[in-house]
Design a protein around this motif. Structure first.
Motif, PDB file in Angstrom:
ATOM      1  N   UNK A 327     -63.858  39.072 -35.541  1.00  0.00           N
ATOM      2  CA  UNK A 327     -64.393  37.833 -35.760  1.00  0.00           C
ATOM      3  C   UNK A 327     -64.688  37.609 -37.487  1.00  0.00           C
ATOM      4  N   UNK A 328     -64.792  36.319 -37.960  1.00  0.00           N
ATOM      5  CA  UNK A 328     -65.254  36.290 -39.434  1.00  0.00           C
ATOM      6  C   UNK A 328     -66.054  35.089 -39.613  1.00  0.00           C
ATOM      7  N   UNK A 329     -67.022  35.291 -40.674  1.00  0.00           N
ATOM      8  CA  UNK A 329     -67.890  34.524 -40.772  1.00  0.00           C
ATOM      9  C   UNK A 329     -68.265  34.239 -42.326  1.00  0.00           C
ATOM     10  N   UNK A 330     -68.336  33.192 -42.830  1.00  0.00           N
ATOM     11  CA  UNK A 330     -68.536  32.911 -44.449  1.00  0.00           C
ATOM     12  C   UNK A 330     -69.763  32.089 -44.637  1.00  0.00           C
ATOM     13  N   UNK A 358     -64.989  40.441 -50.108  1.00  0.00           N
ATOM     14  CA  UNK A 358     -64.513  39.071 -49.823  1.00  0.00           C
ATOM     15  C   UNK A 358     -65.643  38.172 -50.307  1.00  0.00           C
ATOM     16  N   UNK A 359     -65.732  37.841 -51.766  1.00  0.00           N
ATOM     17  CA  UNK A 359     -66.640  37.092 -52.298  1.00  0.00           C
ATOM     18  C   UNK A 359     -65.654  35.966 -52.907  1.00  0.00           C
ATOM     19  N   UNK A 382     -67.901  36.200 -47.255  1.00  0.00           N
ATOM     20  CA  UNK A 382     -67.053  36.468 -46.111  1.00  0.00           C
ATOM     21  C   UNK A 382     -67.419  37.804 -45.593  1.00  0.00           C
ATOM     22  N   UNK A 383     -67.115  37.924 -44.122  1.00  0.00           N
ATOM     23  CA  UNK A 383     -67.082  39.296 -43.486  1.00  0.00           C
ATOM     24  C   UNK A 383     -66.396  39.203 -42.302  1.00  0.00           C
ATOM     25  N   UNK A 384     -65.977  40.248 -41.774  1.00  0.00           N
ATOM     26  CA  UNK A 384     -65.325  40.316 -40.579  1.00  0.00           C
ATOM     27  C   UNK A 384     -66.201  41.548 -39.739  1.00  0.00           C
ATOM     28  N   UNK A 385     -66.240  41.241 -38.329  1.00  0.00           N
ATOM     29  CA  UNK A 385     -67.088  42.129 -37.537  1.00  0.00           C
ATOM     30  C   UNK A 385     -66.439  41.904 -36.241  1.00  0.00           C
ATOM     31  N   UNK A 386     -66.919  42.940 -35.260  1.00  0.00           N
ATOM     32  CA  UNK A 386     -66.468  43.084 -33.854  1.00  0.00           C
ATOM     33  C   UNK A 386     -67.075  41.879 -33.143  1.00  0.00           C
ATOM     34  N   UNK A 393     -74.508  39.677 -40.201  1.00  0.00           N
ATOM     35  CA  UNK A 393     -75.453  40.577 -40.753  1.00  0.00           C
ATOM     36  C   UNK A 393     -74.937  41.177 -41.949  1.00  0.00           C
ATOM     37  N   UNK A 394     -73.735  41.465 -42.054  1.00  0.00           N
ATOM     38  CA  UNK A 394     -73.060  41.761 -43.336  1.00  0.00           C
ATOM     39  C   UNK A 394     -72.927  40.890 -44.440  1.00  0.00           C
ATOM     40  N   UNK A 395     -72.798  39.649 -44.148  1.00  0.00           N
ATOM     41  CA  UNK A 395     -72.891  38.728 -44.927  1.00  0.00           C
ATOM     42  C   UNK A 395     -74.170  38.349 -45.698  1.00  0.00           C
ATOM     43  N   UNK A 396     -75.213  38.230 -44.716  1.00  0.00           N
ATOM     44  CA  UNK A 396     -76.695  38.052 -45.388  1.00  0.00           C
ATOM     45  C   UNK A 396     -77.184  38.955 -46.145  1.00  0.00           C
ATOM     46  N   UNK A 397     -76.667  40.476 -45.817  1.00  0.00           N
ATOM     47  CA  UNK A 397     -77.019  41.614 -46.424  1.00  0.00           C
ATOM     48  C   UNK A 397     -76.396  41.469 -48.012  1.00  0.00           C
ATOM     49  N   UNK A 398     -75.197  40.931 -47.912  1.00  0.00           N
ATOM     50  CA  UNK A 398     -74.667  40.821 -49.247  1.00  0.00           C
ATOM     51  C   UNK A 398     -75.285  39.695 -50.256  1.00  0.00           C
ATOM     52  N   UNK A 399     -75.712  38.684 -49.461  1.00  0.00           N
ATOM     53  CA  UNK A 399     -76.628  37.510 -50.151  1.00  0.00           C
ATOM     54  C   UNK A 399     -77.493  38.024 -50.866  1.00  0.00           C
ATOM     55  N   UNK A 400     -78.371  38.776 -50.038  1.00  0.00           N
ATOM     56  CA  UNK A 400     -79.588  39.581 -50.532  1.00  0.00           C
ATOM     57  C   UNK A 400     -79.755  40.066 -52.096  1.00  0.00           C
ATOM     58  N   UNK A 401     -78.482  40.487 -52.401  1.00  0.00           N
ATOM     59  CA  UNK A 401     -78.345  40.946 -53.651  1.00  0.00           C
ATOM     60  C   UNK A 401     -77.926  40.206 -54.696  1.00  0.00           C
ATOM     61  N   UNK A 402     -77.941  38.744 -54.564  1.00  0.00           N
ATOM     62  CA  UNK A 402     -77.009  38.001 -55.551  1.00  0.00           C
ATOM     63  C   UNK A 402     -78.223  36.670 -55.777  1.00  0.00           C
ATOM     64  N   UNK A 403     -78.105  36.109 -57.098  1.00  0.00           N
ATOM     65  CA  UNK A 403     -79.353  35.357 -57.187  1.00  0.00           C
ATOM     66  C   UNK A 403     -78.785  34.691 -58.599  1.00  0.00           C
ATOM     67  N   UNK A 404     -79.068  33.231 -58.580  1.00  0.00           N
ATOM     68  CA  UNK A 404     -79.072  32.443 -59.524  1.00  0.00           C
ATOM     69  C   UNK A 404     -80.213  31.300 -59.432  1.00  0.00           C
ATOM     70  N   UNK A 405     -80.541  30.547 -60.477  1.00  0.00           N
ATOM     71  CA  UNK A 405     -81.528  29.705 -60.281  1.00  0.00           C
ATOM     72  C   UNK A 405     -81.351  28.531 -59.214  1.00  0.00           C
ATOM     73  N   UNK A 406     -82.239  28.315 -58.341  1.00  0.00           N
ATOM     74  CA  UNK A 406     -82.136  27.179 -57.312  1.00  0.00           C
ATOM     75  C   UNK A 406     -81.034  27.544 -56.270  1.00  0.00           C
TER      76      UNK A 406
END
Length: 417
Positions: A327-330, A358-359, A382-386, A393-406
Motif C-alpha cells: 500500500x502507499x500513503x502520502x 520519496x519526498x 510518501x511511503x509504502x507499507x504492507x 507510521x513511516x510518513x508521520x515519523x518522517x514529517x516529525x523531522x521537517x519544519x518550516x514556519x506555519x
C-alpha cells in the motif's frame, strides 16, 4: 533518451523520479521544475503556457519524448504544436483536453454517451443561472466552466450562498474568464475514488486506484484544497465495483472519445463518487492527478518510459502494467493559511530527501543549498507499507523531522475513508 517534463509540482517530481528508474534515460529536463526536481533533472526557466518556447526548446535540445504534467498547456494545444513539428509528446490534443478544460463540454459529453453523473444545467447568462436555483435542493455545487487552478468548484448550502457565488463568478469575475459560464449541479453524496487510465486510440488500461483527501482539516473539515494527502489502493474499490465502473463509465467514455474523433494518447483521470445508486463521474482530468501520482507511481513496477511510448504508439495492453502489492500513503505539507492567503520564503529544515526516500517537492525553491517554501502545497511525503497503517507510521515519523514556519498538515490521512 532525452526527456522533457513540463510542470513544477509534486506530480512532476514524482514523474521525473519514476522516469529516472528507466535504463533508457540519458537526461531529463524540466520546465520550470522546483527545488527538489533540480536534484534529479536540469531545470529550465520558462512559462508552461509559452508553447512556442517549449516547441523551440524541444527541437533545439533534440528531445526524444515530452511529458506534460499540468492541464493548462494541454488545453492550449501543446500536443498539436509538438505533433506539427514531428516531436513525440505524451498527452491529448487541444480538442480532447476540453474534457477538463470545459466542465460544460464534459457534462454534455457524459449526457450524450449515457455516463452516470450529477444532474446539471449550464449557462452564460447570470439571470438564467439565478432563476435555475429553484430547480435544485441544497447543498448544491457551482462550478466555473473553465480552468480555475483547482478553485473553481464551490459547494453552497442555501440560496443566499448560491446567489453570492454566482455573482462573484459571473459578474465580479473572481476566476476571470473561467467563470463567465457556470455549471450548476446536484450535490452527490458518497465516497470518492480516483481512477486513472492510460488511454490511446485503440484502447485503455486502468491503473490501480487511489483516494484523495481534499479538505484542509482533519476529519474532512475545512475548505476544499488541491489535495492534502492520498492513499492507494482505495479500500472501497472491490471486484463488483470494478465491473460496474468498467461497464458503465470507462467503456462508454472510451467509445465516446472514439465517436467524437478526439485524439487522445495520455492519462485520463476519472474523479468518481460511489453513491447509493452506484458510481458516478464527478469530473474528468486529462493528466495525472496530484497528489494521486505520488501514491500511484511508487507502486508501479513497470518501466514508465516504455509505458508512455506504447501509449503513443497505440499498443499498450493490460499485461504491460505490473504493480507492487504494498500500500502507499502520502501526506501533503502546506503553508499556513492554504488554500487561502499564505506566505512564501520560509526556510525548510530537517529535509533529508537523499537516497530512496520519496519526498516530492511541490512549492519549493532552492537557494544557496537551502530549501524555502514557494507555494501553498510545499511537500508530499510518501511511503509504502504492507498496510496503510504501516505506511502512515513511516510518513508521520518522517514529517516529525521537517519544519518550516506555519507548516500545516492533516494528521488523519489513511485513518478513515
Amino acid at each position: 533518451m532525452k526527456l522533457l517534463v513540463i510542470g513544477s509540482g509534486g506530480r512532476e517530481h514524482a514523474i521525473v523520479w519514476k522516469l529516472l528508474q528507466s535504463s533508457q534515460i540519458e537526461k531529463i529536463y524540466c520546465i520550470p521544475g522546483n527545488g527538489g526536481i533540480e536534484n534529479l533533472a536540469e531545470c529550465i526557466s520558462g512559462e508552461i503556457e509559452d508553447i512556442d518556447f517549449l516547441v523551440s526548446f524541444a527541437k533545439k535540445n533534440k528531445i526524444d519524448l515530452t511529458i506534460v504534467g499540468p492541464e493548462l498547456p494541454l488545453t492550449l494545444g501543446i500536443v498539436d504544436a509538438f505533433q506539427k513539428e514531428g516531436l513525440k509528446i505524451f498527452g491529448p490534443t487541444e480538442k480532447a483536453a476540453c474534457l477538463e478544460g470545459s466542465k460544460s463540454y464534459a457534462k454534455a459529453f457524459m449526457k450524450k454517451y449515457h455516463i452516470p453523473t450529477a444532474e446539471y444545467i449550464d449557462t452564460q447568462d447570470m439571470q438564467q443561472a439565478l432563476n435555475s436555483l429553484n430547480k435544485f435542493s441544497y447543498p448544491l455545487v457551482i462550478k466555473a466552466d473553465g480552468l480555475a487552478a483547482g478553485k473553481g468548484v464551490v459547494i453552497v448550502h442555501n440560496e443566499i450562498e448560491a446567489r453570492d457565488v454566482i455573482t462573484e463568478m459571473m459578474e465580479d469575475e473572481i476566476f476571470g474568464k473561467a467563470g463567465k459560464k457556470v455549471v450548476i449541479e446536484e450535490f452527490l453524496e458518497g465516497k470518492e475514488i480516483s481512477l486513472l487510465v492510460f488511454l490511446h486510440q485503440k484502447g485503455f488500461v486502468p491503473m490501480i486506484t487511489a483516494q484523495d483527501y481534499k479538505r484542509a482539516l482533519d476529519q474532512d473539515k475545512g475548505l476544499n484544497t488541491g489535495g492534502m494527502g492520498a492513499i492507494s489502493p482505495s479500500p472501497i474499490y472491490n471486484n463488483q465495483m470494478r465491473k460496474r465502473i468498467l461497464e458503465e463509465i470507462l467503456f462508454p467514455t472510451f467509445k465516446g472519445i472514439q465517436k467524437e474523433n478526439l485524439e487522445y494518447r495520455g492519462v485520463l483521470y476519472f474523479g468518481l463518487m460511489i453513491t447509493r445508486q452506484g458510481p458516478k463521474v464527478l469530473e474528468y482530468n486529462v493528466r495525472f492527478g496530484d497528489p494521486e501520482t505520488q501514491v500511484i507511481l511508487p507502486r508501479l513496477e513497470s518501466d514508465l518510459v516504455d509505458i508512455m511510448e506504447k501509449v503513443i504508439e497505440d499498443r499498450l495492453e493490460e499485461g504491460d502494467l505490473q504493480w507492487k502489492e504494498e500500500k502507499a500513503l502520502t501526506v501533503v505539507l502546506t503553508s499556513g493559511g492554504y488554500p487561502e492567503s499564505y506566505e512564501k520564503g520560509k526556510l525548510i529544515t530537517g529535509l533529508d530527501d537523499k537516497g530512496e526516500k520519496m519526498i516530492f517537492h511541490s512549492g519549493t525553491i532552492k537557494k544557496d543549498g537551502k530549501y524555502y517554501t514557494n507555494g501553498g502545497r510545499v511537500l508530499s511525503i510518501t511511503h509504502l507499507g504492507n498496510t496503510l497503517e504501516e505506511a502512515a507510521g513511516k510518513v508521520y515519523q518522517e514529517i516529525s523531522k521537517i519544519h518550516f514556519d506555519n507548516m500545516h498538515y492533516r494528521k488523519d490521512i489513511g485513518k478513515f475513508s
